[in-house]
Write a protein that holds these residues in place. Sequence first.
Motif, PDB file in Angstrom:
ATOM      1  N   MET A  12      10.298   6.428   3.107  1.00 35.77           N
ATOM      2  CA  MET A  12       9.837   6.029   1.779  1.00 35.77           C
ATOM      3  C   MET A  12      10.470   4.722   1.321  1.00 35.77           C
ATOM      4  O   MET A  12       9.849   3.965   0.556  1.00 35.77           O
ATOM      5  N   ARG A  13      11.669   4.436   1.769  1.00 38.46           N
ATOM      6  CA  ARG A  13      12.261   3.125   1.471  1.00 38.46           C
ATOM      7  C   ARG A  13      11.402   2.019   2.061  1.00 38.46           C
ATOM      8  O   ARG A  13      11.126   1.005   1.409  1.00 38.46           O
ATOM      9  N   ASN A  14      10.930   2.235   3.284  1.00 38.10           N
ATOM     10  CA  ASN A  14      10.058   1.254   3.925  1.00 38.10           C
ATOM     11  C   ASN A  14       8.697   1.181   3.238  1.00 38.10           C
ATOM     12  O   ASN A  14       8.112   0.103   3.094  1.00 38.10           O
ATOM     13  N   VAL A  15       8.185   2.333   2.817  1.00 40.04           N
ATOM     14  CA  VAL A  15       6.894   2.364   2.123  1.00 40.04           C
ATOM     15  C   VAL A  15       6.984   1.601   0.811  1.00 40.04           C
ATOM     16  O   VAL A  15       6.090   0.797   0.467  1.00 40.04           O
ATOM     17  N   ARG A  16       8.045   1.837   0.043  1.00 33.58           N
ATOM     18  CA  ARG A  16       8.185   1.139  -1.237  1.00 33.58           C
ATOM     19  C   ARG A  16       8.278  -0.374  -1.044  1.00 33.58           C
ATOM     20  O   ARG A  16       7.709  -1.152  -1.821  1.00 33.58           O
ATOM     21  N   ALA A  17       8.976  -0.799   0.000  1.00 39.04           N
ATOM     22  CA  ALA A  17       9.082  -2.240   0.272  1.00 39.04           C
ATOM     23  C   ALA A  17       7.719  -2.826   0.616  1.00 39.04           C
ATOM     24  O   ALA A  17       7.352  -3.913   0.136  1.00 39.04           O
ATOM     25  N   ALA A  18       6.948  -2.085   1.448  1.00 43.90           N
ATOM     26  CA  ALA A  18       5.617  -2.564   1.821  1.00 43.90           C
ATOM     27  C   ALA A  18       4.687  -2.569   0.617  1.00 43.90           C
ATOM     28  O   ALA A  18       3.886  -3.505   0.429  1.00 43.90           O
ATOM     29  N   ALA A  19       4.780  -1.544  -0.243  1.00 41.02           N
ATOM     30  CA  ALA A  19       3.925  -1.467  -1.425  1.00 41.02           C
ATOM     31  C   ALA A  19       4.249  -2.589  -2.406  1.00 41.02           C
ATOM     32  O   ALA A  19       3.347  -3.156  -3.036  1.00 41.02           O
TER      33      ALA A  19
END
Length: 388
Positions: free
Chosen positions: A158-165
Amino acid sequence: MRILHTSDWHVGRTFHGHPTLPALAGVLDALAREVREREVDVVAVAGDVFDSATPSSEAFAVLGAALRGIREAGAQLVVTSGNHDSPARLGFQSEFAAFGGVHIVTRAEDHAEPVTLRGRDGVPVDFYGIPFLEPALIRHLWPDEPLRSQADALRFAMRNVRAAAAASAHRSVVLAHCFAAGGQAEASDAERDLSAGGLDVVPLSVFDGVDYAALGHIHGRAALAEHVRYSGAPLHYSFSEAGKPRGAWLVELGADGPAEVQWVDLPVPRALAVITGELDELLTDAALEAHRDDWVAAILTDRTRPLDAMRKLQSRFPHCASLEHRPAVVDSDGARGYRERVGGKDRPDPEVIAAFLAHVRNGEGPSPAEAELIAELVAERAAAEQTA
């Protein structure tokens, strides 16, 4: 964009030894009708598509028909793998399936690569599929990350998802298959592989920062937060799920602002009922006639286990699938030893046998017919010993 959130199809699972493929096919066909009638843009399937890592050809046929029906109804699909799925089998030819509007994400490495789709309003939405993340199987991909538990794995993803979002600036939907803490999520007997000690419990806060989190793994619907929900399974797979509704969440995702969510009921092919009482009562109680066509779990409270109980129950309830003997009266003299129960060596054999039967039958000794048979056998044995 209008999204229909579903999960845990478990294509191929049996229900107490009975096949569920025909019933599931009918429910998924009803789901496709809801897609058409409600003008759904995207169907999000959050894991456990199959019940087995080695699904049968019949299971593949049911899945294929369901995906085709949803596509023909006008929606694209985003599908992720759960702990029951084989990522390799479910994701086979996923690149080609994407050309047909079926986006299947099964590789852990792809969790931060969004599937960007547009609804009828033309506004793009990024879908992030997070497959079931088993720490032991993914540590080698990110050796510098402390991935000791599924909570660690989901935090990392989710850390990676938030960065991508944040870089995309589109609205974001995440699909994940896990056991999240918070709200009213309640596991049933049908969910397997939930670890003890909290190691596989994912904190609700992990899913902060996205517009909607479509979760799978728990078979009952639950709203952990307005934007974090479980849809549950489309079929009942355990008697512990009796009475829980079956359906999906319809999510209305606008260009800005929170998502609007409502529940969509799906048909229940056969209801579940748990009935309790002595066998004779269950076979004659007129009030139980309402359950004749249900899946039935019978809990027998007879003092002793009745003979041929399942056959008798199925003569009235053809779909009786589970039988448990749970005596209403239990012999409370459990502190006495067996020798004390049956008496001394000078006690007559029929009495010893009667005491033994009472010991194993929660205090109920032999019936008159059994007492007569015991006396006859003991007399025969005594006569044989005298002539030997």
